[in-house]
Write a protein that holds these residues in place. Sequence first.
Motif, mmCIF file in Angstrom:
data_model
loop_
_atom_site.group_PDB
_atom_site.id
_atom_site.type_symbol
_atom_site.label_atom_id
_atom_site.label_comp_id
_atom_site.label_asym_id
_atom_site.label_seq_id
_atom_site.Cartn_x
_atom_site.Cartn_y
_atom_site.Cartn_z
ATOM 1 N N GLN A 557 0.669 -1.344 0.075
ATOM 2 C CA GLN A 557 -0.068 -0.049 0.024
ATOM 3 C C GLN A 557 0.911 1.435 0.081
ATOM 4 O O GLN A 557 0.371 2.334 -0.395
ATOM 5 N N LEU A 558 2.007 1.063 0.373
ATOM 6 C CA LEU A 558 3.051 2.275 0.328
ATOM 7 C C LEU A 558 4.171 2.400 -0.567
ATOM 8 O O LEU A 558 4.971 3.443 -0.757
ATOM 9 N N SER A 559 4.120 1.358 -1.391
ATOM 10 C CA SER A 559 5.208 1.398 -2.404
ATOM 11 C C SER A 559 4.567 0.537 -3.841
ATOM 12 O O SER A 559 3.777 -0.120 -3.837
ATOM 13 N N PHE A 560 5.132 1.308 -4.923
ATOM 14 C CA PHE A 560 4.607 0.964 -6.282
ATOM 15 C C PHE A 560 5.913 1.187 -7.123
ATOM 16 O O PHE A 560 6.676 1.655 -6.956
ATOM 17 N N ARG A 561 5.810 0.489 -8.353
ATOM 18 C CA ARG A 561 6.726 0.604 -9.502
ATOM 19 C C ARG A 561 5.850 1.284 -10.565
ATOM 20 O O ARG A 561 4.828 0.803 -11.012
ATOM 21 N N LYS A 562 6.896 2.107 -11.446
ATOM 22 C CA LYS A 562 5.924 2.890 -12.322
ATOM 23 C C LYS A 562 6.882 2.992 -13.670
ATOM 24 O O LYS A 562 8.165 3.519 -13.593
ATOM 25 N N GLY A 563 6.623 2.637 -14.905
ATOM 26 C CA GLY A 563 7.381 2.812 -15.931
ATOM 27 C C GLY A 563 7.392 4.417 -16.630
ATOM 28 O O GLY A 563 6.652 5.122 -15.887
ATOM 29 N N ASN A 564 8.092 4.393 -17.388
ATOM 30 C CA ASN A 564 8.677 5.632 -17.909
ATOM 31 C C ASN A 564 8.487 5.741 -19.662
ATOM 32 O O ASN A 564 9.439 5.286 -20.052
ATOM 33 N N PRO A 565 7.403 5.923 -20.271
ATOM 34 C CA PRO A 565 7.352 5.929 -21.790
ATOM 35 C C PRO A 565 8.127 6.926 -22.204
ATOM 36 O O PRO A 565 8.533 6.679 -23.487
ATOM 37 N N PHE A 566 8.702 7.860 -21.783
ATOM 38 C CA PHE A 566 9.503 8.932 -22.362
ATOM 39 C C PHE A 566 11.085 8.727 -22.050
ATOM 40 O O PHE A 566 11.892 9.594 -22.381
ATOM 41 N N LEU A 567 11.366 7.469 -21.619
ATOM 42 C CA LEU A 567 12.655 7.080 -21.253
ATOM 43 C C LEU A 567 13.453 7.076 -22.557
ATOM 44 O O LEU A 567 13.116 6.401 -23.531
ATOM 45 N N ARG A 568 14.760 7.687 -22.574
ATOM 46 C CA ARG A 568 15.358 7.922 -23.803
ATOM 47 C C ARG A 568 16.457 6.815 -23.861
ATOM 48 O O ARG A 568 16.911 6.383 -22.923
ATOM 49 N N PRO A 569 16.735 6.485 -25.174
ATOM 50 C CA PRO A 569 18.112 5.362 -25.121
ATOM 51 C C PRO A 569 19.432 6.260 -24.433
ATOM 52 O O PRO A 569 19.597 7.764 -24.602
ATOM 53 N N GLN A 570 20.296 5.485 -23.865
ATOM 54 C CA GLN A 570 21.283 6.051 -23.572
ATOM 55 C C GLN A 570 22.557 5.738 -24.517
ATOM 56 O O GLN A 570 22.544 4.675 -25.266
ATOM 57 N N TYR A 571 23.599 6.657 -24.780
ATOM 58 C CA TYR A 571 24.671 6.598 -25.562
ATOM 59 C C TYR A 571 26.018 6.347 -24.857
ATOM 60 O O TYR A 571 26.148 7.382 -24.126
ATOM 61 N N THR A 572 26.885 5.710 -25.333
ATOM 62 C CA THR A 572 28.296 5.558 -24.707
ATOM 63 C C THR A 572 29.310 5.548 -25.633
ATOM 64 O O THR A 572 29.159 4.829 -26.790
ATOM 65 N N ASN A 573 30.377 6.560 -25.367
ATOM 66 C CA ASN A 573 31.569 6.232 -26.188
ATOM 67 C C ASN A 573 32.628 5.570 -25.109
ATOM 68 O O ASN A 573 32.870 6.064 -24.068
ATOM 69 N N ILE A 574 33.362 4.651 -25.945
ATOM 70 C CA ILE A 574 34.265 3.928 -24.977
ATOM 71 C C ILE A 574 35.698 3.765 -25.692
ATOM 72 O O ILE A 574 35.968 3.511 -26.896
ATOM 73 N N ILE A 575 36.727 4.149 -24.884
ATOM 74 C CA ILE A 575 38.116 3.817 -25.440
ATOM 75 C C ILE A 575 38.893 3.131 -24.470
ATOM 76 O O ILE A 575 38.684 3.300 -23.322
ATOM 77 N N GLU A 576 39.746 2.208 -24.929
ATOM 78 C CA GLU A 576 40.604 1.109 -24.352
ATOM 79 C C GLU A 576 42.059 1.090 -24.584
ATOM 80 O O GLU A 576 42.090 1.112 -25.993
ATOM 81 N N LEU A 577 42.888 1.185 -23.726
ATOM 82 C CA LEU A 577 44.336 0.818 -24.193
ATOM 83 C C LEU A 577 44.543 -0.453 -23.546
ATOM 84 O O LEU A 577 44.539 -0.411 -22.051
ATOM 85 N N ARG A 578 45.266 -1.427 -23.957
ATOM 86 C CA ARG A 578 45.194 -2.821 -23.641
ATOM 87 C C ARG A 578 46.835 -3.087 -23.847
ATOM 88 O O ARG A 578 47.454 -3.024 -24.958
ATOM 89 N N HIS A 579 47.640 -3.439 -22.778
ATOM 90 C CA HIS A 579 48.686 -4.220 -22.967
ATOM 91 C C HIS A 579 48.853 -5.655 -22.594
ATOM 92 O O HIS A 579 48.209 -6.023 -21.488
ATOM 93 N N THR A 580 49.396 -6.567 -23.232
ATOM 94 C CA THR A 580 49.633 -8.199 -22.943
ATOM 95 C C THR A 580 50.841 -8.397 -22.997
ATOM 96 O O THR A 580 51.710 -8.101 -23.987
ATOM 97 N N TRP A 581 51.196 -9.135 -22.009
ATOM 98 C CA TRP A 581 52.591 -9.742 -21.679
ATOM 99 C C TRP A 581 52.726 -10.960 -21.694
ATOM 100 O O TRP A 581 51.869 -11.826 -21.024
ATOM 101 N N ALA A 582 53.391 -11.606 -22.677
ATOM 102 C CA ALA A 582 53.743 -12.889 -22.857
ATOM 103 C C ALA A 582 52.335 -13.999 -22.993
ATOM 104 O O ALA A 582 52.108 -15.153 -22.519
#
Length: 788
Positions: A557-582
């Motif tokens: 009675q005190l809690s509920f869940r509600k959706g959001n029809p105006f929720l926008r996509p989220q966009y991500t830019n990722i950059i990685e530097l990787r070093h491998t030894w042996a």
Amino acid sequence: MLFALQDMAQEIKGKLKNENGEALAKVTVTLHKAKDSALLRTTLSADDGSFTFSFNDTIAVLIRFDAIGYENRWMSALTLASKPEISLSRTTKALEAVVVTAKKPIVEVKPDKLVFNVEASINATGNNGLELLQKSPGVIVDKDDNILLAGKNGVRIFIDGKPSPLSGTDLAAYLRGLNSNDIEAIEIITNPSAKYEAEGNAGIINIRLKKNKNYGVNGTISGGYGIMKFPKYNGAASLNYRNKKVNYFANYSIYNNRNWNKFDLYRIQNDTSYDQTSESRGHFQGHNLKAGADFFLNSKNTLGVVVNGNLGEMEWNSESQTPIAATGIKETDRTLYAESRTNNKRRNFTANLNYRFADTSGHEWSMDADFGKYSMRGYNTTPNVYLDNDGNEISSYTFSSEMPTDISMISFKSDYEQNLWKGKLAAGIKSAYVLTDNNFAFYEYDANGNPVLNPNRSSRFEYTEWINAAYGQYRRQWKKIGIQAGLRLEQTNSHGQLTAAVPTDDEDVKRSYLNLFPSAGITWQLAEKHTLGLSYSRRIDRPRYQDLNPFEYQLDQLSFRKGNPFLRPQYTNIIELRHTWAQKLTTTLSYSKVNDFFAQVTDTVDGNRNYIQQRNLANQEVYSLTATYPFSITKWWSVYANVTLYHSRYRAEFEENKIIKLNATVFNLYQQQTFKIAKGWTAELSGSYNSPSVWGGTYQTNAFWNLDVGLQKKFWKDNATIRVSVTDIFYTQPWSAVSNFGGLYLIASGAFESRQFKANFSWRFGNNQVKAARNRQSGIDELNQRAN
């Protein structure tokens, strides 16, 4: 780097072909000292048959060539220099039966991904799919069953290389229905190329289900048991028939689990405190079936079909009590007692038809057509009773809901690869259409205890999504430098429509958008044991279907869940530097920025009610440093370690006094140690540690960790295995968190059956050998069939 530039004193190169002049790929080429044949280098020939050795020495050397179905050949460097094209002759002697025995590592570090081999882990036995993700390196499953990777929540789950349309609680329920007997490996891809879908800012986790590849008739039978508070049972069987023309396979598993968990939530809102404590008990049971066939039409063409089915049922009962008092006053004003009785049934079915063409000149073409049907039926009843301090009833309120959901999915994709400009060109297209239909019926009980439909709080939400994509990608390897660049185009059309008795402003939402997702990478062999890589990609996360439904779902009675029809996509830019030894120690430094980052926020309404909803925050930034290192201390003691350190920042301002400004520096450690203690006996010690962090943009969590121990014994010529384990032996995996947002202060904590004793028995039967060839065959034909 300057030292590496001088590493060009001697270079040996050539090109391999067969008797017909066709290029030979994947031939093992080894470099030896001429004096004593000591091994110096090893490589494989490229798709065009070429190979190259560069080393900083001027000694006399010999080169050896090994390929299945061909005679071995030795050659001096001087002979190769005068005649760089080498022809290998096919062997005319049929191979006898060969048994190859090797131990698969628990974790493999590959250039583009990290592979957790579930089959090789003792402590993975008896776990379900969601629990296995918790044990995977760098992966965290939070209090709401959201999956995080390196501090980011935009993880895309694939099953056998295909994206799952399920999300949230539906995905968690499906993963709980899988057990370790169904799963071969879990692949973690943090920065996917353009070939993969752009969905998932944290990367992709691909759950690879078992598929037997042995010739002849063979199979496996297994059964398991686990217990903490309540018992858990699982069983599985697989059967496989394979020859040179066809492969039939089928896997079946069953589970019957009783579970327990605990959840406490203390909150202060409008000068009133609510101190909720709750315990829940659940019963999960179901069946999983996977069956299919591969038809090897000839050495170049393969046709396949795969069907998957999942049947599951869940009963979940929760009891809670919430003393309510004015802030600063110890005496309770009243107490809310609430129950929640839930019954869910799930019926999932998917079918795949696939075709693959591959020739010896590097041309590959594949097509996949998929259909999926996901059906969920849920019913929930929640009685609420308010009592005064003397136990007298003040008021009561009972409601129930029916929640049928249907998801239909159809998709087609095609991928093509060919050699081009001494590299590899890849291109592909995909189209996917998804229809979700959610009905929500809300009932209130009258004075006689009869449910009465409330049309004002009931609704139907239909959501369709059509995504069309195309990509192109090129990769090439020079002597010490490799490049890869790609571009993916995705066009999305979506339509969400709410049908309800009470009109709302958000009952019809349409969206259409077109995005480009570039990706690029470069690798540089600095020296013999040092490799450097730099990569970049742009990715997207679209909202989950249930998060778009704007209607309210009552928790109590005190809690509920509600959706959001105006929720926008989220966009991500990722950059990685990787070093491998042996080829073992891998260190990765990465930075990602998420725009329109969305997370689950707890907010307030109507004075004393609170609700949870997904919202777009302003942005999220994550800096991370990860190191992975598999190594052996002795012949009987091997170790895998994964360490991640990341710093995340969350920024958002919704309205007055509703501001999010949190920083977190987080340390995660995962380790797994294996001990060969006697003939047929193996022990395993594994565990993880998670320092304080931030969940969902507002919850600041405390540290938690776990330690598991297991023992394995093999017998009956290694065809039978018994495994026993104890998970979370110190019971340190219970969690706690604090949130302070928009005038709502929360202290949350929870626990589940993380400490369990588990036992499993498995038996492999049938032919586990590669059959001897009756007639003379080329090595290429044999390799193509195995690749198929």
